[in-house]
Design a protein around this motif. Structure first.
Motif, PDB file in Angstrom:
ATOM      1  N   ASN A 126       0.793  -1.233   0.000  1.00 55.48           N
ATOM      2  CA  ASN A 126       0.000   0.000   0.000  1.00 55.48           C
ATOM      3  C   ASN A 126       0.825   1.283   0.000  1.00 55.48           C
ATOM      4  O   ASN A 126       0.280   2.362  -0.216  1.00 55.48           O
ATOM      5  N   THR A 127       2.129   1.201   0.256  1.00 54.23           N
ATOM      6  CA  THR A 127       2.983   2.390   0.231  1.00 54.23           C
ATOM      7  C   THR A 127       4.366   1.980  -0.272  1.00 54.23           C
ATOM      8  O   THR A 127       4.867   0.911   0.089  1.00 54.23           O
ATOM      9  N   MET A 128       4.957   2.862  -1.080  1.00 52.98           N
ATOM     10  CA  MET A 128       6.315   2.611  -1.585  1.00 52.98           C
ATOM     11  C   MET A 128       7.111   3.905  -1.615  1.00 52.98           C
ATOM     12  O   MET A 128       6.543   4.998  -1.697  1.00 52.98           O
ATOM     13  N   ALA A 129       8.417   3.756  -1.561  1.00 50.91           N
ATOM     14  CA  ALA A 129       9.325   4.890  -1.761  1.00 50.91           C
ATOM     15  C   ALA A 129      10.630   4.344  -2.320  1.00 50.91           C
ATOM     16  O   ALA A 129      10.990   3.184  -2.075  1.00 50.91           O
ATOM     17  N   ASP A 130      11.317   5.155  -3.080  1.00 51.60           N
ATOM     18  CA  ASP A 130      12.621   4.722  -3.595  1.00 51.60           C
ATOM     19  C   ASP A 130      13.517   5.921  -3.843  1.00 51.60           C
ATOM     20  O   ASP A 130      13.064   7.065  -3.923  1.00 51.60           O
ATOM     21  N   LEU A 131      14.800   5.650  -3.949  1.00 52.40           N
ATOM     22  CA  LEU A 131      15.820   6.658  -4.234  1.00 52.40           C
ATOM     23  C   LEU A 131      16.780   6.043  -5.231  1.00 52.40           C
ATOM     24  O   LEU A 131      17.324   4.956  -4.984  1.00 52.40           O
TER      25      LEU A 131
END
Length: 229
Positions: A126-131
């Motif tokens: 339900n949630t993602m983040a990336d760099l």
């Protein structure tokens, strides 16, 4: 032979008229063409269309097969995601190098029955983040093709229904590899399409009925609209 005064005047006038005639004719025949029109070439397009800070919105779809310890086959999850993207690019001629990140809300769900159909696993990211780091080259000044490499994080619901099950949360970390193309629509706006593959590590969750292990991978296909400062 004696020439009278009147005859002399007439001869002189005739000779003067003959002498003036060629110069009048020459003057009438001379033509000076106008100067050719001056055409100014359009200025060349700017060569640093992708340099600087940018922020934008992104939207797309995802597939995320989960390896699951209680099944010989994967749990096939799929759905949609969208959110905010941003970063900074350095550009030197056709070469572009950047650092970028995303924060995404997701609805990527799957399900699998096990234990003879008594229990059901319902993983949902339900949630993602990336760099990521990005490196690319402009094939023309307005079109950039690129590759990315970085790290990713995802939060998931890992509930299990049936005897011995319960609601549970899991957190996954992994690495991400992808690529795509970006087109400069103006000096500030650009449109982008990219594919990202993310290999998450495994997560073991303890339930009253025992421990279960989940190991997802994810493929995302996204379009973005960016504004460059």
């Amino acid at each position: 032979m004696r020439v009278s005064w009147n005859q002399a005047v007439a001869v002189a006038a005739a000779m003067a008229a003959l002498a003036a005639a060629p110069s009048v004719a020459l003057g009438a025949d001379v033509y000076t063409p106008p100067p050719p029109p001056v055409f100014e070439a359009p200025p060349p397009p700017p060569q640093d269309l992708f340099a600087g800070w940018f922020i934008g919105g992104t939207l797309g779809g995802a597939t995320a097969p989960f390896d699951f310890s209680e099944s010989s086959t994967t749990i096939d999850a799929s759905g949609f995601l969208g959110g905010v993207t941003g970063g900074y690019n350095w550009q030197n001629g056709p070469i572009v190098i950047g650092l970028e990140g995303d924060v995404l809300a997701a609805d990527v769900n799957g399900e699998r029955r096990f234990n003879g159909g008594i229990n059901q696993a319902n993983p949902s990211i339900n949630t993602m983040a990336d760099l990521r780091l990005r490196a690319g080259v402009t094939v023309v000044p307005q079109v950039l093709v690129f590759a990315t490499l970085g790290g990713a994080w995802a939060d998931a619901d890992l509930g299990v229904g049936g005897p011995g099950g319960r609601s549970a949360d899991g957190t996954f970390f992994g690495w991400s590899l992808g690529g795509g193309a970006e087109v400069a629509l103006s000096s500030n706006w650009s449109a982008r399409f990219d594919y990202q593959f993310t290999d998450f590590d495994s997560e073991t969750v303890s339930y009253p009925g025992g421990d279960l292990e989940y190991d997802p991978d994810m493929s995302t296909y996204r379009g973005s609209l960016n504004y460059r400062f």
